[in-house]
Design a protein around this motif. Structure first.
Motif, PDB file in Angstrom:
ATOM      1  N   MET A  22       0.830  -1.211   0.000  1.00  0.00           N
ATOM      2  CA  MET A  22       0.000   0.000   0.000  1.00  0.00           C
ATOM      3  C   MET A  22       0.864   1.261   0.000  1.00  0.00           C
ATOM      4  SD  MET A  22      -3.092  -1.127   2.578  1.00  0.00           S
ATOM      5  CE  MET A  22      -4.091   0.283   2.125  1.00  0.00           C
ATOM      6  N   GLU A  23       2.038   1.206   0.660  1.00  0.00           N
ATOM      7  CA  GLU A  23       2.922   2.363   0.640  1.00  0.00           C
ATOM      8  C   GLU A  23       3.615   2.507  -0.707  1.00  0.00           C
ATOM      9  OE1 GLU A  23       5.584   1.705   3.841  1.00  0.00           O
ATOM     10  OE2 GLU A  23       4.124   2.233   5.408  1.00  0.00           O
ATOM     11  N   PHE A  26      -3.863   2.996  -3.542  1.00  0.00           N
ATOM     12  CA  PHE A  26      -4.610   2.577  -2.355  1.00  0.00           C
ATOM     13  C   PHE A  26      -5.019   3.749  -1.459  1.00  0.00           C
ATOM     14  CE2 PHE A  26      -2.055  -1.141  -3.482  1.00  0.00           C
ATOM     15  CZ  PHE A  26      -3.047  -2.108  -3.562  1.00  0.00           C
ATOM     16  N   CYS A  27      -4.672   4.954  -1.848  1.00  0.00           N
ATOM     17  CA  CYS A  27      -5.032   6.111  -1.022  1.00  0.00           C
ATOM     18  C   CYS A  27      -6.541   6.346  -1.069  1.00  0.00           C
ATOM     19  CB  CYS A  27      -4.289   7.357  -1.526  1.00  0.00           C
ATOM     20  SG  CYS A  27      -4.608   8.828  -0.550  1.00  0.00           S
ATOM     21  N   ASP A  51      -7.701   3.975   8.525  1.00  0.00           N
ATOM     22  CA  ASP A  51      -8.699   3.633   9.544  1.00  0.00           C
ATOM     23  C   ASP A  51      -9.020   4.821  10.439  1.00  0.00           C
ATOM     24  OD1 ASP A  51      -8.789   1.088   8.563  1.00  0.00           O
ATOM     25  OD2 ASP A  51      -7.393   0.232  10.038  1.00  0.00           O
ATOM     26  N   ILE A  52      -7.970   5.536  10.879  1.00  0.00           N
ATOM     27  CA  ILE A  52      -8.194   6.700  11.759  1.00  0.00           C
ATOM     28  C   ILE A  52      -8.930   7.795  11.000  1.00  0.00           C
ATOM     29  CG2 ILE A  52      -7.036   8.496  13.090  1.00  0.00           C
ATOM     30  CD1 ILE A  52      -4.802   6.473  13.649  1.00  0.00           C
ATOM     31  N   LYS A  53      -8.552   8.024   9.756  1.00  0.00           N
ATOM     32  CA  LYS A  53      -9.196   9.066   8.943  1.00  0.00           C
ATOM     33  C   LYS A  53     -10.667   8.741   8.722  1.00  0.00           C
ATOM     34  CE  LYS A  53      -8.568  11.456   4.506  1.00  0.00           C
ATOM     35  NZ  LYS A  53      -9.864  11.061   3.900  1.00  0.00           N
ATOM     36  N   ASN A  54     -10.964   7.482   8.421  1.00  0.00           N
ATOM     37  CA  ASN A  54     -12.370   7.083   8.221  1.00  0.00           C
ATOM     38  C   ASN A  54     -13.172   7.257   9.501  1.00  0.00           C
ATOM     39  OD1 ASN A  54     -11.787   6.402   5.581  1.00  0.00           O
ATOM     40  ND2 ASN A  54     -11.410   4.219   6.040  1.00  0.00           N
ATOM     41  N   GLY A 105       3.883   6.833   8.521  1.00  0.00           N
ATOM     42  CA  GLY A 105       3.243   5.840   9.347  1.00  0.00           C
ATOM     43  C   GLY A 105       2.630   4.734   8.515  1.00  0.00           C
ATOM     44  N   SER A 106       1.838   3.904   9.163  1.00  0.00           N
ATOM     45  CA  SER A 106       1.163   2.803   8.482  1.00  0.00           C
ATOM     46  C   SER A 106      -0.013   3.342   7.679  1.00  0.00           C
ATOM     47  CB  SER A 106       0.689   1.763   9.499  1.00  0.00           C
ATOM     48  OG  SER A 106      -0.143   0.823   8.893  1.00  0.00           O
ATOM     49  N   GLN A 107      -0.040   3.073   6.387  1.00  0.00           N
ATOM     50  CA  GLN A 107      -1.102   3.578   5.538  1.00  0.00           C
ATOM     51  C   GLN A 107      -2.452   3.004   5.954  1.00  0.00           C
ATOM     52  OE1 GLN A 107      -0.534   5.915   3.196  1.00  0.00           O
ATOM     53  NE2 GLN A 107      -2.757   6.064   2.936  1.00  0.00           N
ATOM     54  N   ILE A 108      -2.428   1.738   6.383  1.00  0.00           N
ATOM     55  CA  ILE A 108      -3.690   1.115   6.807  1.00  0.00           C
ATOM     56  C   ILE A 108      -4.244   1.814   8.035  1.00  0.00           C
ATOM     57  CG2 ILE A 108      -4.696  -1.026   7.682  1.00  0.00           C
ATOM     58  CD1 ILE A 108      -2.686  -2.564   6.044  1.00  0.00           C
ATOM     59  N   GLU A 109      -3.363   2.063   9.021  1.00  0.00           N
ATOM     60  CA  GLU A 109      -3.820   2.733  10.241  1.00  0.00           C
ATOM     61  C   GLU A 109      -4.235   4.171   9.948  1.00  0.00           C
ATOM     62  OE1 GLU A 109      -2.414   3.179  14.923  1.00  0.00           O
ATOM     63  OE2 GLU A 109      -0.986   2.502  13.383  1.00  0.00           O
TER      64      GLU A 109
END
Length: 606
Positions: free
Chosen positions: A330-331, A337-338, A539-542, A532-536
């Motif tokens: 994802m990075e 994946f953004c 998740d935080i942004k959502n 940072g982790s793109q997945i995290e």
């Protein structure tokens, strides 16, 4: 004169001595032949070793070339790929790809090692064996010369013993002969003395008769004969004494020579022969030891090099991590994946209202719809939770199938005297066809069931997400005050904006991220610089976009770099930048002026 019996005995002694000397001479010749055979066998052994390592060098070189071709074939396919460029740059690639590249590097490493091994065989070990062979032949020739000299000396000693023994026998025979003649003279003397004195002449007081004169003359002749015999006896006595002395001296010399000969023979067989063999072996075993240890050192270093490479591959295998690879992927393709921007309300024909209309007569309908959504969501969540549990249990079963430790093949490399083939050994392992077929059938059946449940879970979660969004918006808009499982999230959404200084509005995402960074990240190195982790981050942004506050409370279970990434992403997505473009150059000038006032050391730290 010696008797025939004594002469026969002397002849037997000489014959026995000759036989013994011949046996020793034959034994000495066999010793030289044995040394010749040993030398030939040694030279042949060294020649075989040279031929063996020459052939092994060719095999190692062919193997090295084949390994190089194998590695080059697959490296050529990957040199132009993005993964290869990333690998050469910082090696930040997916863990399976990393294993693949390390495997190819290991093949190339083995190729170089076997090339080195071939060179050592050809240019180091083989010349050593050649040198050992030349030295062995040269030393054997010199040792053979020394052995020949020792044989000559030993035969000279044996010949001297034979001469001394013959002399002793001759003098002893003369002594025995002189002794016999002396005894014969003594017997003649005794007879002659007995004849010269009659019994009547020895009578006392007898008057001489007229014939006395005639007897006197006869008596005178007898005495003369006795004197001759006495002289002969004296001569034979002297001769016997002389021969006896010579015999005794000859016997002494013979005994001394016999002792010296036995000691010489003993010394040759016990000491000289051993020393001669040592001369033939001079340096042979030590030189062969060095040559073989060169081979051993080369092989051990190749094995160590291979072991080091395998340890690197083992570390890469241990680092196979699906979660990290997902993050790297994802990075690496962050634009793909953004999270896309939110869809904005597009008014029609100048309609400026972008929120729900909750006034009468719509309010009652919306309240009823919100209640229906809440009831529907409760049912869907229970159903979807059951599907999730089934799916997770099935996933665990699949993971157990694919993580079974069936990779140990040590039993296949147990070398015994058994005549069973390797095929029979492998028949009961993982690679047996019945085992594979049954295992794959069970795995595919389980996978099919898992994906069925996964689709069902995704469909349920998608429906829950849509209904939850509608419910949350309705609840937020209607402003319900009742605290339910969903009103807790609604309460956090209502606090998404706050007023500061009367008019300034601070978004929840900014306030919460800054509060978390102040609490936990002021001492963190690389903040706002390390990604940072793109997945995290997503998740935080959502969560913030749904009106929730995932950073509420004092828990520090989030990555500080991900929190900083969320804050940067928020400012980057603003329609109007935080610092207006009009004052950008003024701000840069102020920063430059401040750095110049602080000095170069502070500039470096800044």
């Amino acid at each position: 004169m010696t008797s025939p019996a004594k002469f026969k005995k002397d002849k037997e002694i000489i014959t026995e001595y000759d036989t013994q000397v011949k046996e020793i001479r034959a034994q000495l010749l066999e010793q030289l032949k044995c040394l010749d055979q040993q030398s030939e066998a040694r030279v042949q052994l060294l020649q075989d070793l040279q031929d063996f390592f020459r052939k092994k060098s060719e095999i190692e070189m062919d193997y090295s070339r084949n390994l190089e071709k194998l590695a080059e074939r697959f490296m050529a396919k990957t040199r132009s790929t993005k993964d290869h460029l990333q690998f050469k740059k910082d090696q930040n690639i997916l863990s399976p790809v990393n294993c693949w590249y390390l495997l190819l590097n290991q093949v190339r490493r083995e190729s170089k090692d076997h090339t080195t091994l071939s060179d050592i065989y050809l240019n180091n070990i083989i010349p050593r064996f050649t040198q050992v062979s030349d030295d062995s032949v040269r030393l054997f020739k010199k040792s053979k010369e020394v052995g020949g000299q020792l044989h000559e000396d030993l035969m000279k000693v044996l010949n001297e013993l034979y001469t001394v023994m013959k002399t002793y026998h001759m003098y002893n025979a003369d002594s025995i002969s002189a002794e016999g003649k002396l005894k014969e003279a003594e017997k003649q003397e005794e007879k002659q003395i007995g004849r010269s004195v009659k019994p009547e002449d020895r009578l006392v007081g007898r008057s001489p008769d007229p014939a006395a004169n005639i007897r006197f003359e006869e008596k005178h002749q007898r005495r003369s004969s006795v004197r001759k015999i006495e002289k002969m006896k004296e001569k034979r006595q002297a001769k016997y004494t002389e021969n006896k002395l010579k015999a005794v001296k000859a016997r002494n010399e013979y005994i001394l020579a016999l002792e010296a000969t036995n000691c010489s023979v003993f010394k040759y067989y016990i000491h000289d022969l051993s020393d001669l063999l040592d001369c033939c072996d001079l340096g042979y075993h030590a030189s062969l030891n060095r040559a073989m240890r060169t081979f051993l050192s080369a092989e051990i270093n190749v094995e160590q090099s291979k072991h080091e490479g395998l340890e690197i591959i083992e570390s890469a295998i241990d680092s196979l991590d699906a979660c990290n690879d997902k993050q790297r992927l994802m990075e690496l393709y962050h634009t793909v994946f953004c999270l896309p921007p939110k869809f904005d309300f597009q008014p029609h024909m100048g309609d400026g209202v972008s929120h729900l209309y909750v006034q009468q007569p719509m309010q009652g309908e919306l309240v009823l719809r919100c209640q229906q959504l809440q009831s529907r969501l409760a049912t869907l969540k229970i159903e979807n939770e059951e599907v999730k549990k089934t799916m997770e249990a099935t996933l665990q079963t699949i993971q157990d199938m694919v993580t079974v430790e069936d990779f140990d093949v040590a039993d296949c490399f147990q070398y015994t005297n058994s005549t069973e083939s390797v095929k029979s050994t492998l028949s009961e392992t993982f690679m047996s066809k019945p085992s594979i077929a049954k295992r794959r059938a069970n795995q595919q059946e389980t996978e099919q069931f898992y994906f069925t449940k996964l689709k069902e879970y995704f469909e349920g979660r998608n429906l829950i997400t849509k209904l939850q969004a509608k419910h949350d918006l309705l609840q937020k808009t209607l402003g319900e005050s009742q605290r339910t499982d969903y009103s807790i999230a609604s309460g956090r959404r209502n606090s998404s904006v706050r007023k500061q200084d009367g008019n300034q509005i601070i978004p929840l995402v900014v306030e919460s991220c800054i509060r978390f960074i102040i609490r936990h990240g002021l001492q963190h190195e690389g903040i706002f610089r390390v990604s940072g982790s793109q997945i995290e981050v997503n998740d935080i942004k959502n969560a913030f976009e749904r009106g929730e506050d995932p950073l509420a409370g004092d828990q520090n279970d989030h990555d500080i770099d991900s929190i900083a990434g969320v804050l940067k992403l928020h400012f980057r997505g603003l329609a109007s930048p935080l610092f207006p473009k009009e004052i950008f150059h003024d701000l840069i000038s102020c920063v430059s002026l401040g750095l110049s006032l602080l000095g170069p050391n502070h500039c470096v730290l800044w």
